[in-house]
Scaffold this motif. Structure first.
Motif, PDB file in Angstrom:
ATOM      1  N   ASP A 185       9.417   5.378   0.159  1.00 38.30           N
ATOM      2  CA  ASP A 185       8.982   4.792  -1.109  1.00 38.30           C
ATOM      3  C   ASP A 185       8.826   5.915  -2.115  1.00 38.30           C
ATOM      4  OD1 ASP A 185       8.842   2.292  -0.055  1.00 38.30           O
ATOM      5  OD2 ASP A 185       6.654   2.193   0.082  1.00 38.30           O
ATOM      6  N   PRO A 186       9.051   5.621  -3.423  1.00 44.55           N
ATOM      7  CA  PRO A 186       8.837   6.663  -4.441  1.00 44.55           C
ATOM      8  C   PRO A 186       7.425   7.256  -4.332  1.00 44.55           C
ATOM      9  CG  PRO A 186       9.842   4.727  -5.437  1.00 44.55           C
ATOM     10  CD  PRO A 186       9.525   4.360  -4.016  1.00 44.55           C
ATOM     11  N   GLU A 187       6.473   6.413  -3.955  1.00 46.19           N
ATOM     12  CA  GLU A 187       5.087   6.851  -3.860  1.00 46.19           C
ATOM     13  C   GLU A 187       4.861   7.913  -2.776  1.00 46.19           C
ATOM     14  OE1 GLU A 187       2.343   4.819  -1.635  1.00 46.19           O
ATOM     15  OE2 GLU A 187       0.720   4.880  -3.091  1.00 46.19           O
ATOM     16  N   ASP A 188       5.740   7.918  -1.752  1.00 42.98           N
ATOM     17  CA  ASP A 188       5.575   8.895  -0.673  1.00 42.98           C
ATOM     18  C   ASP A 188       5.672  10.328  -1.184  1.00 42.98           C
ATOM     19  OD1 ASP A 188       5.320   6.839   1.198  1.00 42.98           O
ATOM     20  OD2 ASP A 188       7.474   6.764   1.593  1.00 42.98           O
ATOM     21  N   ALA A 189       6.312  10.503  -2.339  1.00 42.94           N
ATOM     22  CA  ALA A 189       6.504  11.847  -2.891  1.00 42.94           C
ATOM     23  C   ALA A 189       5.501  12.175  -4.000  1.00 42.94           C
ATOM     24  CB  ALA A 189       7.933  11.990  -3.408  1.00 42.94           C
ATOM     25  N   GLU A 190       4.422  11.424  -4.098  1.00 40.96           N
ATOM     26  CA  GLU A 190       3.434  11.729  -5.146  1.00 40.96           C
ATOM     27  C   GLU A 190       2.633  12.969  -4.760  1.00 40.96           C
ATOM     28  OE1 GLU A 190       1.013   8.623  -6.697  1.00 40.96           O
ATOM     29  OE2 GLU A 190       2.708   7.258  -6.954  1.00 40.96           O
ATOM     30  N   ARG A 191       2.642  13.934  -5.684  1.00 39.25           N
ATOM     31  CA  ARG A 191       1.993  15.227  -5.440  1.00 39.25           C
ATOM     32  C   ARG A 191       0.547  15.120  -4.928  1.00 39.25           C
ATOM     33  NH1 ARG A 191       5.891  17.061  -4.873  1.00 39.25           N
ATOM     34  NH2 ARG A 191       7.122  18.638  -5.894  1.00 39.25           N
ATOM     35  N   ASN A 223       0.174  -4.248   3.456  1.00 39.02           N
ATOM     36  CA  ASN A 223       1.390  -5.031   3.681  1.00 39.02           C
ATOM     37  C   ASN A 223       1.562  -6.158   2.657  1.00 39.02           C
ATOM     38  OD1 ASN A 223       2.820  -3.776   5.800  1.00 39.02           O
ATOM     39  ND2 ASN A 223       1.341  -4.517   7.298  1.00 39.02           N
ATOM     40  N   ASP A 224       0.446  -6.628   2.092  1.00 34.31           N
ATOM     41  CA  ASP A 224       0.520  -7.660   1.046  1.00 34.31           C
ATOM     42  C   ASP A 224       0.693  -7.046  -0.343  1.00 34.31           C
ATOM     43  OD1 ASP A 224       0.220  -9.550   2.972  1.00 34.31           O
ATOM     44  OD2 ASP A 224      -1.925  -9.903   2.628  1.00 34.31           O
ATOM     45  N   LYS A 225       0.878  -5.718  -0.384  1.00 32.13           N
ATOM     46  CA  LYS A 225       1.089  -4.977  -1.642  1.00 32.13           C
ATOM     47  C   LYS A 225      -0.106  -5.058  -2.604  1.00 32.13           C
ATOM     48  CE  LYS A 225       5.755  -4.292  -0.927  1.00 32.13           C
ATOM     49  NZ  LYS A 225       5.720  -4.297   0.548  1.00 32.13           N
ATOM     50  N   GLU A 226      -1.296  -5.320  -2.049  1.00 30.01           N
ATOM     51  CA  GLU A 226      -2.495  -5.357  -2.902  1.00 30.01           C
ATOM     52  C   GLU A 226      -2.998  -3.948  -3.185  1.00 30.01           C
ATOM     53  OE1 GLU A 226      -5.545  -7.873  -1.214  1.00 30.01           O
ATOM     54  OE2 GLU A 226      -4.051  -9.401  -0.712  1.00 30.01           O
ATOM     55  N   ILE A 227      -2.774  -3.047  -2.230  1.00 35.69           N
ATOM     56  CA  ILE A 227      -3.163  -1.655  -2.413  1.00 35.69           C
ATOM     57  C   ILE A 227      -2.006  -0.764  -1.957  1.00 35.69           C
ATOM     58  CG2 ILE A 227      -5.677  -1.962  -2.126  1.00 35.69           C
ATOM     59  CD1 ILE A 227      -5.359  -1.104   0.797  1.00 35.69           C
ATOM     60  N   SER A 228      -2.055   0.510  -2.336  1.00 40.05           N
ATOM     61  CA  SER A 228      -1.017   1.439  -1.911  1.00 40.05           C
ATOM     62  C   SER A 228      -1.566   2.296  -0.769  1.00 40.05           C
ATOM     63  CB  SER A 228      -0.611   2.343  -3.073  1.00 40.05           C
ATOM     64  OG  SER A 228      -1.684   3.207  -3.400  1.00 40.05           O
ATOM     65  N   PHE A 229      -0.670   2.997  -0.107  1.00 37.41           N
ATOM     66  CA  PHE A 229      -1.106   3.882   0.972  1.00 37.41           C
ATOM     67  C   PHE A 229      -1.993   4.994   0.400  1.00 37.41           C
ATOM     68  CE2 PHE A 229      -0.321   7.397   4.084  1.00 37.41           C
ATOM     69  CZ  PHE A 229      -1.001   6.813   5.139  1.00 37.41           C
ATOM     70  N   LYS A 230      -1.646   5.414  -0.814  1.00 31.38           N
ATOM     71  CA  LYS A 230      -2.460   6.465  -1.450  1.00 31.38           C
ATOM     72  C   LYS A 230      -3.887   5.976  -1.691  1.00 31.38           C
ATOM     73  CE  LYS A 230      -2.006   7.928  -5.791  1.00 31.38           C
ATOM     74  NZ  LYS A 230      -1.419   8.607  -6.965  1.00 31.38           N
ATOM     75  N   ASP A 231      -4.032   4.706  -2.080  1.00 34.35           N
ATOM     76  CA  ASP A 231      -5.374   4.133  -2.280  1.00 34.35           C
ATOM     77  C   ASP A 231      -6.222   4.306  -1.018  1.00 34.35           C
ATOM     78  OD1 ASP A 231      -4.697   3.275  -4.821  1.00 34.35           O
ATOM     79  OD2 ASP A 231      -4.104   1.271  -4.160  1.00 34.35           O
ATOM     80  N   ILE A 232      -5.595   4.074   0.140  1.00 36.69           N
ATOM     81  CA  ILE A 232      -6.316   4.183   1.410  1.00 36.69           C
ATOM     82  C   ILE A 232      -6.708   5.638   1.682  1.00 36.69           C
ATOM     83  CG2 ILE A 232      -6.193   3.801   3.913  1.00 36.69           C
ATOM     84  CD1 ILE A 232      -4.233   1.515   3.361  1.00 36.69           C
TER      85      ILE A 232
END
Length: 266
Positions: free
Chosen positions: A54-60, A125-134
């Motif tokens: 995901d593009p988010e996986d590369a967030e600094r 998985n329901d796209k309510e939050i991102s992995f970064k949020d966690i």
């Protein structure tokens, strides 16, 4: 007027696949496999958890949650200029999304709280939050040091969907049990590499070439540490990409791997 001819080039998407390993008993170690349901792109196939980056996986600012490895080291390891660490993050995220195993420091309180873990996973998985949020809300310390690259496969040109997939090995604590997500995956289980190869031979486990090849390599090792240490010792940019080639001969597809006779003629 003249028509502009459009050439169709398939975009090759970067992807990460993670092979979880755990010590079983005196007779060796097990790897974690999942069965994809027929409605996902690969049908009822036995695979390892993973998926496209995901593009988010590369967030600094996500990189700072990785324990013991920075982007420079990760990128050098994969032989790319930057954002190598995004592959490690994709492994960890996909593993949590698909099978509920969170590869974070065993002292992180979230690991002990199954209800919270399940609820965060559902929201993810329901796209309510991102992995970064966690990562942010739980101050996670992602176990990037426990994950090492072990293979690199590129989907052949004959396929409509193409991926540039890095495979990784991860050691997990036997206590971290996995339960699959039920949509993409229909079942999940731990199995010894040698047993998986027997099931393949008997026609009981349908697998694609990269999966088989990785299991064959792992079957050569007697412990998960031995396997992990071998791949870790390879150093930077040591894993060559494998691009299978296919041609039709007498109505059947025939495959060639790099180094095999006929590969360069295809």
């Amino acid at each position: 007027h003249h028509t502009i001819e459009k050439t169709m080039t398939t975009l090759i998407k970067p992807a990460a696949t993670v092979i979880l390993m755990r010590e079983a008993d005196e007779s060796g170690f097990e790897i974690f496999m999942v069965k994809r349901s027929s409605r996902s792109s690969f049908g009822s196939l036995y695979v390892f958890p993973g998926g496209k980056l995901d593009p988010e996986d590369a967030e600094r600012d996500l990189y700072s949650y990785c324990e013991g490895m920075g982007d420079e080291e990760a990128s050098a390891r994969l032989g790319i200029k930057n954002d190598g660490l995004s592959y490690w993050i994709a492994c960890i995220r996909e593993c949590f999304e698909e099978v509920g195993v969170l590869l974070t420091n065993s002292d992180d309180p979230l690991i002990q709280d199954n209800d919270k873990l399940s609820s965060l996973r559902k929201k993810l998985n329901d796209k309510e939050i991102s992995f970064k949020d966690i990562c942010v809300s739980e101050s996670l310390r992602l176990r990037t040091k426990n994950i090492v690259p072990c293979a690199h496969w590129i989907t052949p040109a004959v396929e409509p969907k193409r991926f540039d997939t890095r495979f990784f090995l991860a050691k997990v604590n036997a206590r971290q049990l996995a339960c699959h997500d039920g949509f993409e995956l229909t079942e999940s289980f731990w199995i010894k590499p040698k047993d998986a190869l027997v099931k393949l031979k008997d026609g009981n486990m349908n697998m694609i070439l990269p999966t088989i090849s990785n299991i064959e390599q792992l079957a050569e090792f007697s412990t998960s540490d031995e396997a992990f240490n071998y791949y870790e010792s390879l150093g930077n940019n040591a894993i060559q990409p494998i691009l299978p080639k296919f041609i039709k001969q007498d109505g059947k597809w025939v495959g060639f791997l790099p180094g095999e006779k006929g590969y360069d003629d295809v």
